[in-house]
Design an enzyme around this catalytic site. Sequence first.
Site, PDB file in Angstrom:
ATOM      1  N   ASN A  69     -10.475   0.194   1.240  1.00  0.00           N
ATOM      2  CA  ASN A  69     -10.634   0.198   2.695  1.00  0.00           C
ATOM      3  C   ASN A  69      -9.524   1.072   3.276  1.00  0.00           C
ATOM      4  O   ASN A  69      -8.375   0.658   3.345  1.00  0.00           O
ATOM      5  CB  ASN A  69     -10.537  -1.256   3.199  1.00  0.00           C
ATOM      6  CG  ASN A  69     -10.653  -1.341   4.701  1.00  0.00           C
ATOM      7  OD1 ASN A  69     -10.913  -0.342   5.381  1.00  0.00           O
ATOM      8  ND2 ASN A  69     -10.452  -2.544   5.230  1.00  0.00           N
ATOM      9  N   LYS A  71      -9.166   2.073   6.226  1.00  0.00           N
ATOM     10  CA  LYS A  71      -8.837   1.674   7.611  1.00  0.00           C
ATOM     11  C   LYS A  71      -8.697   2.902   8.504  1.00  0.00           C
ATOM     12  O   LYS A  71      -9.397   3.894   8.325  1.00  0.00           O
ATOM     13  CB  LYS A  71      -7.590   0.778   7.624  1.00  0.00           C
ATOM     14  CG  LYS A  71      -7.726  -0.403   6.663  1.00  0.00           C
ATOM     15  CD  LYS A  71      -6.673  -1.457   6.837  1.00  0.00           C
ATOM     16  CE  LYS A  71      -6.902  -2.562   5.809  1.00  0.00           C
ATOM     17  NZ  LYS A  71      -6.005  -3.691   5.946  1.00  0.00           N
ATOM     18  N   HIS A 153     -14.115  -8.204   8.711  1.00  0.00           N
ATOM     19  CA  HIS A 153     -12.721  -7.996   8.309  1.00  0.00           C
ATOM     20  C   HIS A 153     -11.797  -8.678   9.309  1.00  0.00           C
ATOM     21  O   HIS A 153     -12.064  -8.696  10.507  1.00  0.00           O
ATOM     22  CB  HIS A 153     -12.412  -6.495   8.225  1.00  0.00           C
ATOM     23  CG  HIS A 153     -11.091  -6.242   7.559  1.00  0.00           C
ATOM     24  ND1 HIS A 153      -9.902  -6.342   8.234  1.00  0.00           N
ATOM     25  CD2 HIS A 153     -10.777  -5.933   6.281  1.00  0.00           C
ATOM     26  CE1 HIS A 153      -8.913  -6.109   7.387  1.00  0.00           C
ATOM     27  NE2 HIS A 153      -9.416  -5.849   6.196  1.00  0.00           N
ATOM     28  N   GLU A 155      -9.101  -7.836  10.610  1.00  0.00           N
ATOM     29  CA  GLU A 155      -8.589  -7.008  11.716  1.00  0.00           C
ATOM     30  C   GLU A 155      -9.616  -6.921  12.836  1.00  0.00           C
ATOM     31  O   GLU A 155      -9.262  -6.839  14.014  1.00  0.00           O
ATOM     32  CB  GLU A 155      -8.178  -5.630  11.179  1.00  0.00           C
ATOM     33  CG  GLU A 155      -6.845  -5.715  10.438  1.00  0.00           C
ATOM     34  CD  GLU A 155      -6.694  -4.779   9.254  1.00  0.00           C
ATOM     35  OE1 GLU A 155      -7.442  -3.791   9.154  1.00  0.00           O
ATOM     36  OE2 GLU A 155      -5.818  -5.057   8.402  1.00  0.00           O
ATOM     37  N   GLU A 223     -10.181 -12.715   1.793  1.00  0.00           N
ATOM     38  CA  GLU A 223      -8.939 -12.031   2.151  1.00  0.00           C
ATOM     39  C   GLU A 223      -8.105 -12.935   3.056  1.00  0.00           C
ATOM     40  O   GLU A 223      -8.323 -12.976   4.271  1.00  0.00           O
ATOM     41  CB  GLU A 223      -9.250 -10.736   2.906  1.00  0.00           C
ATOM     42  CG  GLU A 223     -10.090  -9.755   2.119  1.00  0.00           C
ATOM     43  CD  GLU A 223      -9.922  -8.338   2.647  1.00  0.00           C
ATOM     44  OE1 GLU A 223      -9.383  -7.509   1.908  1.00  0.00           O
ATOM     45  OE2 GLU A 223     -10.296  -8.080   3.805  1.00  0.00           O
ATOM     46  N   GLY A 229      -1.872  -6.555   4.197  1.00  0.00           N
ATOM     47  CA  GLY A 229      -0.901  -5.590   4.688  1.00  0.00           C
ATOM     48  C   GLY A 229       0.520  -6.126   4.771  1.00  0.00           C
ATOM     49  O   GLY A 229       1.402  -5.506   5.352  1.00  0.00           O
ATOM     50  N   SER A 269      -2.952  -7.278  -0.127  1.00  0.00           N
ATOM     51  CA  SER A 269      -1.779  -6.775  -0.856  1.00  0.00           C
ATOM     52  C   SER A 269      -2.007  -6.593  -2.357  1.00  0.00           C
ATOM     53  O   SER A 269      -1.077  -6.739  -3.161  1.00  0.00           O
ATOM     54  CB  SER A 269      -0.553  -7.661  -0.593  1.00  0.00           C
ATOM     55  OG  SER A 269      -0.199  -7.592   0.779  1.00  0.00           O
TER      56      SER A 269
END
Length: 313
Positions: A69, A71, A153, A155, A223, A229, A269
Amino acid sequence: MAMISTYCPHFTGLRRSSPNLHHNNSQQSQSFLQHIDSQLRLPSSSSGRPCRGAVTAMAGSGKFFVGGNWKCNGTKDSIMKLVSDLNSAKLETDVDVVVAPPFVYLDKVKASLTDRIEVSAQNSWIGKGGAFTGEISVEQLKDIGCKWVILGHSERRHIIGEDDQFIGKKAAYALNEGLGVIACIGELLEEREAGKTFDVCFQQLKAFSDVVPSWENIVIAYEPVWAIGTGKVATPQQAQEVHVAVRDWLKKNVSEEVASKTRIIYGGSVNGSNCAELAKKEDIDGFLVGGASLKGPEFATIVNSVTSKKVAA
Ligand code: PGA
């Protein structure tokens, strides 16, 4: 897929008998977590699965799957360098590999990347295209040869504010139109600390399950938000215990066949150093990788971590 291991797993995934889960009771979920934790510490003789000597089980029957991904990262130059690194990387054959570039580079990446690697979008609209400023339709994604889309996701859930219903609509539309969906779920740190990990994941799963036409083209990405991240990866045991719970949920709420076939991949991560240990866990069927997917050789290492599932005796 026959998988080899150096140990006799006593944690038997689909084949173990599991306690009855009560989806909306976080205390019970917590006690299930503790139960699993204690199972993990039990000697192998307590397992329902016979010891197969040098066999690493893979609880699911699906092929290993690794997604990158990208991003909102990259420039024309850096993205073409990444594509070139991926094109020259040596990738194990028995892995589905997918990368998700930013929209503006998607067409170019698709055209320049080896056919060995599929491309994914990072988002798609809930229905047919039209007067929806700033959105990208599933039809347009298919038009450029895109096979997958990442939906749900964290985010998009927590920064953009997408809710379960909205994400469900996107997933249903994409699947109905023939795109594969990488369906993301995962808990916030405070939810984990409050013992709500399973409740949150099951609720997000249910929102997909309520609307999707079938599970055939879905890969579930677990996730944990606190691991994305942050450099704070879930331990293999933490990831495994949620993955097995997700598989149990599918078994009880969809079907045994879907539970076995659906790939459940881990994200948060993942990097070239921690992927092998994670990949050894029997319910981890691959990875969704953010930061480390921006480096071709490291991403290749993660793809090739499938070999740690096949360690010879
Ligand atoms: P990360 O991102 O690997 O940078 O933690 C994972 C993801 O968001 O899919």
